[in-house]
Design a protein around this motif. Structure first.
Motif, PDB file in Angstrom:
ATOM      1  N   LEU A 114     -22.691  15.413 117.704  1.00 36.69           N
ATOM      2  CA  LEU A 114     -22.447  14.278 116.806  1.00 36.69           C
ATOM      3  C   LEU A 114     -21.235  14.477 115.904  1.00 36.69           C
ATOM      4  N   GLY A 115     -20.556  15.597 116.040  1.00 39.86           N
ATOM      5  CA  GLY A 115     -19.444  15.934 115.158  1.00 39.86           C
ATOM      6  C   GLY A 115     -18.320  14.916 115.108  1.00 39.86           C
ATOM      7  N   ILE A 116     -18.132  14.130 116.157  1.00 36.57           N
ATOM      8  CA  ILE A 116     -17.067  13.133 116.196  1.00 36.57           C
ATOM      9  C   ILE A 116     -17.303  12.029 115.159  1.00 36.57           C
ATOM     10  N   TYR A 117     -18.555  11.795 114.797  1.00 36.96           N
ATOM     11  CA  TYR A 117     -18.914  10.705 113.879  1.00 36.96           C
ATOM     12  C   TYR A 117     -18.895  11.199 112.432  1.00 36.96           C
ATOM     13  N   ARG A 118     -17.752  11.587 111.931  1.00 35.40           N
ATOM     14  CA  ARG A 118     -17.631  12.205 110.608  1.00 35.40           C
ATOM     15  C   ARG A 118     -18.078  11.284 109.468  1.00 35.40           C
ATOM     16  N   ASP A 119     -18.015   9.966 109.651  1.00 34.43           N
ATOM     17  CA  ASP A 119     -18.398   9.021 108.598  1.00 34.43           C
ATOM     18  C   ASP A 119     -19.806   8.474 108.784  1.00 34.43           C
ATOM     19  N   LEU A 120     -20.617   9.160 109.576  1.00 36.29           N
ATOM     20  CA  LEU A 120     -21.979   8.707 109.855  1.00 36.29           C
ATOM     21  C   LEU A 120     -22.789   8.611 108.561  1.00 36.29           C
ATOM     22  N   VAL A 121     -23.433   7.458 108.373  1.00 31.09           N
ATOM     23  CA  VAL A 121     -24.268   7.207 107.198  1.00 31.09           C
ATOM     24  C   VAL A 121     -25.748   7.227 107.581  1.00 31.09           C
ATOM     25  N   SER A 122     -26.072   6.677 108.762  1.00 24.66           N
ATOM     26  CA  SER A 122     -27.468   6.569 109.185  1.00 24.66           C
ATOM     27  C   SER A 122     -27.608   6.898 110.662  1.00 24.66           C
TER      28      SER A 122
ATOM     29  N   LEU B 236     -26.989  18.521 112.695  1.00 22.08           N
ATOM     30  CA  LEU B 236     -26.235  17.614 111.825  1.00 22.08           C
ATOM     31  C   LEU B 236     -25.680  18.468 110.691  1.00 22.08           C
ATOM     32  N   ARG B 237     -24.452  18.907 110.851  1.00 21.82           N
ATOM     33  CA  ARG B 237     -23.835  19.818 109.882  1.00 21.82           C
ATOM     34  C   ARG B 237     -22.624  19.172 109.224  1.00 21.82           C
ATOM     35  N   GLY B 238     -22.598  19.223 107.916  1.00 18.82           N
ATOM     36  CA  GLY B 238     -21.406  18.824 107.178  1.00 18.82           C
ATOM     37  C   GLY B 238     -21.072  17.350 107.203  1.00 18.82           C
ATOM     38  N   PHE B 239     -22.047  16.498 107.373  1.00 18.45           N
ATOM     39  CA  PHE B 239     -21.802  15.060 107.344  1.00 18.45           C
ATOM     40  C   PHE B 239     -21.786  14.604 105.885  1.00 18.45           C
ATOM     41  N   GLN B 240     -20.613  14.348 105.362  1.00 18.37           N
ATOM     42  CA  GLN B 240     -20.429  14.060 103.942  1.00 18.37           C
ATOM     43  C   GLN B 240     -21.003  12.717 103.503  1.00 18.37           C
ATOM     44  N   GLN B 241     -21.156  11.772 104.426  1.00 15.98           N
ATOM     45  CA  GLN B 241     -21.650  10.431 104.082  1.00 15.98           C
ATOM     46  C   GLN B 241     -23.090  10.183 104.526  1.00 15.98           C
ATOM     47  N   LEU B 242     -23.680  11.098 105.265  1.00 17.91           N
ATOM     48  CA  LEU B 242     -25.005  10.890 105.842  1.00 17.91           C
ATOM     49  C   LEU B 242     -26.069  10.737 104.754  1.00 17.91           C
TER      50      LEU B 242
ATOM     51  N   PHE C 110     -33.440  22.390 115.608  1.00 18.76           N
ATOM     52  CA  PHE C 110     -33.188  21.198 114.797  1.00 18.76           C
ATOM     53  C   PHE C 110     -32.617  21.683 113.477  1.00 18.76           C
ATOM     54  N   GLU C 111     -31.390  21.251 113.166  1.00 20.26           N
ATOM     55  CA  GLU C 111     -30.749  21.690 111.922  1.00 20.26           C
ATOM     56  C   GLU C 111     -30.054  20.524 111.243  1.00 20.26           C
ATOM     57  N   VAL C 112     -30.315  20.399 109.952  1.00 23.62           N
ATOM     58  CA  VAL C 112     -29.591  19.458 109.104  1.00 23.62           C
ATOM     59  C   VAL C 112     -29.107  20.279 107.920  1.00 23.62           C
ATOM     60  N   SER C 113     -27.788  20.381 107.768  1.00 24.78           N
ATOM     61  CA  SER C 113     -27.266  21.215 106.685  1.00 24.78           C
ATOM     62  C   SER C 113     -25.958  20.669 106.127  1.00 24.78           C
ATOM     63  N   ASP C 114     -25.749  20.964 104.861  1.00 21.04           N
ATOM     64  CA  ASP C 114     -24.510  20.611 104.163  1.00 21.04           C
ATOM     65  C   ASP C 114     -24.189  19.118 104.247  1.00 21.04           C
TER      66      ASP C 114
ATOM     67  N   LYS D  65     -20.678   4.162 111.719  1.00 21.95           N
ATOM     68  CA  LYS D  65     -21.343   4.630 110.508  1.00 21.95           C
ATOM     69  C   LYS D  65     -22.856   4.690 110.706  1.00 21.95           C
ATOM     70  N   THR D  66     -23.347   3.934 111.672  1.00 19.06           N
ATOM     71  CA  THR D  66     -24.768   3.922 111.995  1.00 19.06           C
ATOM     72  C   THR D  66     -24.931   4.084 113.499  1.00 19.06           C
ATOM     73  N   ILE D  67     -25.827   4.967 113.895  1.00 15.60           N
ATOM     74  CA  ILE D  67     -26.177   5.116 115.303  1.00 15.60           C
ATOM     75  C   ILE D  67     -27.662   4.816 115.422  1.00 15.60           C
ATOM     76  N   GLN D  68     -27.987   3.946 116.370  1.00 13.31           N
ATOM     77  CA  GLN D  68     -29.374   3.574 116.601  1.00 13.31           C
ATOM     78  C   GLN D  68     -29.660   3.683 118.097  1.00 13.31           C
ATOM     79  N   ILE D  69     -30.616   4.549 118.448  1.00  7.44           N
ATOM     80  CA  ILE D  69     -31.039   4.664 119.841  1.00  7.44           C
ATOM     81  C   ILE D  69     -32.318   3.857 119.985  1.00  7.44           C
ATOM     82  N   LEU D  70     -32.311   2.912 120.909  1.00  3.55           N
ATOM     83  CA  LEU D  70     -33.483   2.079 121.143  1.00  3.55           C
ATOM     84  C   LEU D  70     -34.605   2.915 121.755  1.00  3.55           C
TER      85      LEU D  70
END
Length: 182
Positions: free
Chosen positions: A77-85, A101-107, A125-129, A58-63
């Motif tokens: 990143l499509g595999i992480y459908r429940d990604l929040v952060s 980042l397209r169609g992430f319902q919980q992001l 760089f795209e963030v949509s839906d 639900k959270t991905i953090q790159i150091l």
């Protein structure tokens, strides 16, 4: 003490000592053993971490200063459908040329540090839906050579682009960023 001796003589055991032993046994041998929950945060410390495709995160953090291998130009990143952060530290993803980042319902939150993707040219760089996205922050100098920046159908409350981000951008889209986006 006399009470314990009397109890042992009468019952063959001490009630008080029996209760203590029972508590000790319960702490050593739990009544029910639950499997450990799967971790929900992926903390990336190198290229192998970014390739982890377990969908439970639900959270991905790159150091900071990680994932700067020239072979990493696109990050799916499509595999992480429940990604929040999604949090990316400073000086990461040096050669990346595409982040969608397209169609992430919980992001809800995307935070990218300074000096990210400095060597990638002509990037997108795209963030949509993303109907729950509230915060998008990009640090200074990140994506400075990328040519496309798109945010659409995201109800952002906070959009922060640092100094010298997307300096070579030729296409910028800001569409349906209200609370009723979608």
């Amino acid at each position: 003490m006399q009470e314990s001796v009397a109890s042992i003589q009468k019952n063959g055991y001490s009630t008080h000592i029996r209760q203590i032993v029972k508590k000790i046994r319960q702490s050593i041998y739990p009544v029910s053993i639950q499997p450990a929950p799967k971790p929900t945060t992926l903390c990336v410390n190198g290229l192998s971490g970014i390739l982890d495709d377990s969908p439970q995160y639900k959270t991905i953090q790159i150091l900071s200063a990680k994932c700067n291998d020239a072979s990493l130009q696109k990050w799916e990143l499509g595999i992480y459908r429940d990604l929040v952060s999604l949090y990316v530290g400073n000086s990461c993803l040096r050669y990346l040329t595409c982040l969608r980042l397209r169609g992430f319902q919980q992001l809800e939150t995307v935070g990218i540090g300074s000096n990210c993707s400095l060597s990638g040219r002509g990037g997108v760089f795209e963030v949509s839906d993303c109907p729950k996205l509230k915060t998008l922050k990009v640090g200074n100098y990140s994506f400075s050579r990328w040519t496309q920046f798109c945010v659409k159908n995201c109800p952002l409350k906070e959009l922060v682009l640092g100094d010298y981000c997307f300096c070579e951008c030729t296409v910028a889209v800001f569409q349906s960023m209200s609370r009723d986006a979608g």
